[in-house]
Enzyme design. Sequence first.
Site, PDB file in Angstrom:
ATOM      1  N   GLY A  22      44.848 -25.929  27.920  1.00  0.00           N
ATOM      2  CA  GLY A  22      45.606 -25.869  29.168  1.00  0.00           C
ATOM      3  C   GLY A  22      46.349 -24.568  29.403  1.00  0.00           C
ATOM      4  N   TYR A  23      47.257 -24.610  30.378  1.00  0.00           N
ATOM      5  CA  TYR A  23      47.969 -23.439  30.897  1.00  0.00           C
ATOM      6  C   TYR A  23      46.919 -22.431  31.379  1.00  0.00           C
ATOM      7  CZ  TYR A  23      52.353 -21.031  31.656  1.00  0.00           C
ATOM      8  OH  TYR A  23      53.458 -20.458  32.249  1.00  0.00           O
ATOM      9  N   HIS A  25      44.266 -19.897  32.919  1.00  0.00           N
ATOM     10  CA  HIS A  25      44.206 -18.542  33.476  1.00  0.00           C
ATOM     11  C   HIS A  25      42.752 -18.289  33.850  1.00  0.00           C
ATOM     12  CE1 HIS A  25      42.552 -17.541  29.572  1.00  0.00           C
ATOM     13  NE2 HIS A  25      43.634 -17.991  28.966  1.00  0.00           N
ATOM     14  N   HIS A  28      39.891 -19.367  31.467  1.00  0.00           N
ATOM     15  CA  HIS A  28      39.507 -20.785  31.545  1.00  0.00           C
ATOM     16  C   HIS A  28      38.682 -21.046  32.807  1.00  0.00           C
ATOM     17  CE1 HIS A  28      43.464 -21.248  29.258  1.00  0.00           C
ATOM     18  NE2 HIS A  28      42.598 -21.802  28.444  1.00  0.00           N
ATOM     19  N   ASP A 141      37.830 -16.093  21.388  1.00  0.00           N
ATOM     20  CA  ASP A 141      38.127 -16.785  20.128  1.00  0.00           C
ATOM     21  C   ASP A 141      36.850 -16.773  19.295  1.00  0.00           C
ATOM     22  OD1 ASP A 141      40.968 -17.976  20.712  1.00  0.00           O
ATOM     23  OD2 ASP A 141      39.786 -18.249  22.515  1.00  0.00           O
ATOM     24  N   GLN A 144      36.262 -19.118  16.291  1.00  0.00           N
ATOM     25  CA  GLN A 144      36.145 -20.506  16.761  1.00  0.00           C
ATOM     26  C   GLN A 144      34.726 -20.772  17.266  1.00  0.00           C
ATOM     27  OE1 GLN A 144      39.324 -22.417  19.138  1.00  0.00           O
ATOM     28  NE2 GLN A 144      38.000 -22.038  20.884  1.00  0.00           N
ATOM     29  N   MET A 175      43.010 -12.113  28.433  1.00  0.00           N
ATOM     30  CA  MET A 175      43.835 -13.207  28.965  1.00  0.00           C
ATOM     31  C   MET A 175      44.012 -14.282  27.914  1.00  0.00           C
ATOM     32  SD  MET A 175      42.857 -13.724  32.901  1.00  0.00           S
ATOM     33  CE  MET A 175      43.058 -12.378  34.044  1.00  0.00           C
TER      34      MET A 175
HETATM   35  P1  AMP Z   1      42.451 -22.324  24.874  1.00  0.00           P
HETATM   36  O1  AMP Z   1      42.990 -23.145  25.998  1.00  0.00           O
HETATM   37  O2  AMP Z   1      43.201 -21.052  24.631  1.00  0.00           O
HETATM   38  O3  AMP Z   1      42.190 -23.134  23.628  1.00  0.00           O
HETATM   39  O4  AMP Z   1      41.024 -21.838  25.351  1.00  0.00           O
HETATM   40  C1  AMP Z   1      40.062 -22.718  25.863  1.00  0.00           C
HETATM   41  C2  AMP Z   1      38.745 -21.993  25.990  1.00  0.00           C
HETATM   42  O5  AMP Z   1      38.913 -20.864  26.840  1.00  0.00           O
HETATM   43  C3  AMP Z   1      38.231 -21.455  24.650  1.00  0.00           C
HETATM   44  O6  AMP Z   1      36.825 -21.610  24.583  1.00  0.00           O
HETATM   45  C4  AMP Z   1      38.633 -20.011  24.700  1.00  0.00           C
HETATM   46  O7  AMP Z   1      37.811 -19.171  23.921  1.00  0.00           O
HETATM   47  C5  AMP Z   1      38.443 -19.715  26.174  1.00  0.00           C
HETATM   48  N1  AMP Z   1      39.225 -18.531  26.560  1.00  0.00           N
HETATM   49  C6  AMP Z   1      40.544 -18.309  26.321  1.00  0.00           C
HETATM   50  N2  AMP Z   1      40.907 -17.091  26.766  1.00  0.00           N
HETATM   51  C7  AMP Z   1      39.781 -16.528  27.307  1.00  0.00           C
HETATM   52  C8  AMP Z   1      39.497 -15.283  27.930  1.00  0.00           C
HETATM   53  N3  AMP Z   1      40.431 -14.353  28.107  1.00  0.00           N
HETATM   54  N4  AMP Z   1      38.238 -15.052  28.356  1.00  0.00           N
HETATM   55  C9  AMP Z   1      37.260 -15.983  28.177  1.00  0.00           C
HETATM   56  N5  AMP Z   1      37.472 -17.187  27.600  1.00  0.00           N
HETATM   57  C10 AMP Z   1      38.708 -17.457  27.175  1.00  0.00           C
END
Ligand code: AMP
Length: 276
Positions: A22-23, A25, A28, A141, A144, A175
């Site tokens: 969440g949160y 940007h 996502h 990530d 991951q 981001m």
């Molecule tokens: P998170 O909410 O941070 O766990 O991220 C959820 C998904 O969004 C994960 O697959 C992250 O790798 C992806 N993600 C987070 N930041 C970015 C970004 N700047 N660009 C592309 N994918 C992202």
Amino acid sequence: MQAWAEAQRLKKRKIAFVPTMGYFHQGHLTLMAKGRQLGDELVVSLFVNPTQFGPGEDFETYPRDTKKDLKLAQEAGADVLFMPEAPTLYPDGFQTFVNLNDLPQHLCGLSRPRFLQGVATVVTKLFNIVKPHVAIFGKKDYQQLAVIRRMVKDLNLDIDIIGAETIREPDGLAMSSRNAYLTPDQRTPATSLFLALTKAKERVATGEKDAGRVIAAATEAISSHPGTAIDYITICDPDTLEDKKYIEQPVIMAIAVKVGQTRLIDNMCLMPPETA
Ligand code: AMP
């Protein structure tokens, strides 16, 4: 959620899935747009997963704005925003975890020993609940994504894993929901990860083969900013994440740095001239 997913499958609807904490940007939202293209139904999950945070990490303070996220996911075309509660996913007596032997022995796994076990476990659970045909993860990530690809292969999970490019701010900063923690004066040090990676990419593209020299230059560029503490700067094999001394094939350069209290990660693929 499982009943809905099963009903879609019976109707031969293809389910695309974007797991998140969440949160939202633009990173996502780009994953969601890709999911929208790849599936007939798009499921986005929002779950700040307690098992992937260690003691003293930011589980309690992780930024949350469910109302705004719901609106953004709707605008991005999500059919379902799945928001389970922690006790639903981890009821009393929970004791089964997914562990990988080698991939977590690198990069973030070294300083965050529970992180990748937590990710592999929750993603397996979410896959079994959402029953997707395809799932999209960000390359930001990187470890991951590598863990999930390996786990899907090793456990014969019948899901296509798609890696999406890193979305950046205009100044290059990758981001991240955690960027919300940065104060205005931490912005320049935060952007030094991107600048160091870009410089490294140029050096390797123009013939530098010695990983140690590339890492030394990046270390210097980042640590010259006050308030930065480098966790790691590594050049590694894209699949196994093992360190590379010489760059003869495309490699991943991955960086983790604390800027003040905020832990930032970023990575880029470096390509020697003969492979570009
Ligand atoms: P998170 O909410 O941070 O766990 O991220 C959820 C998904 O969004 C994960 O697959 C992250 O790798 C992806 N993600 C987070 N930041 C970015 C970004 N700047 N660009 C592309 N994918 C992202």
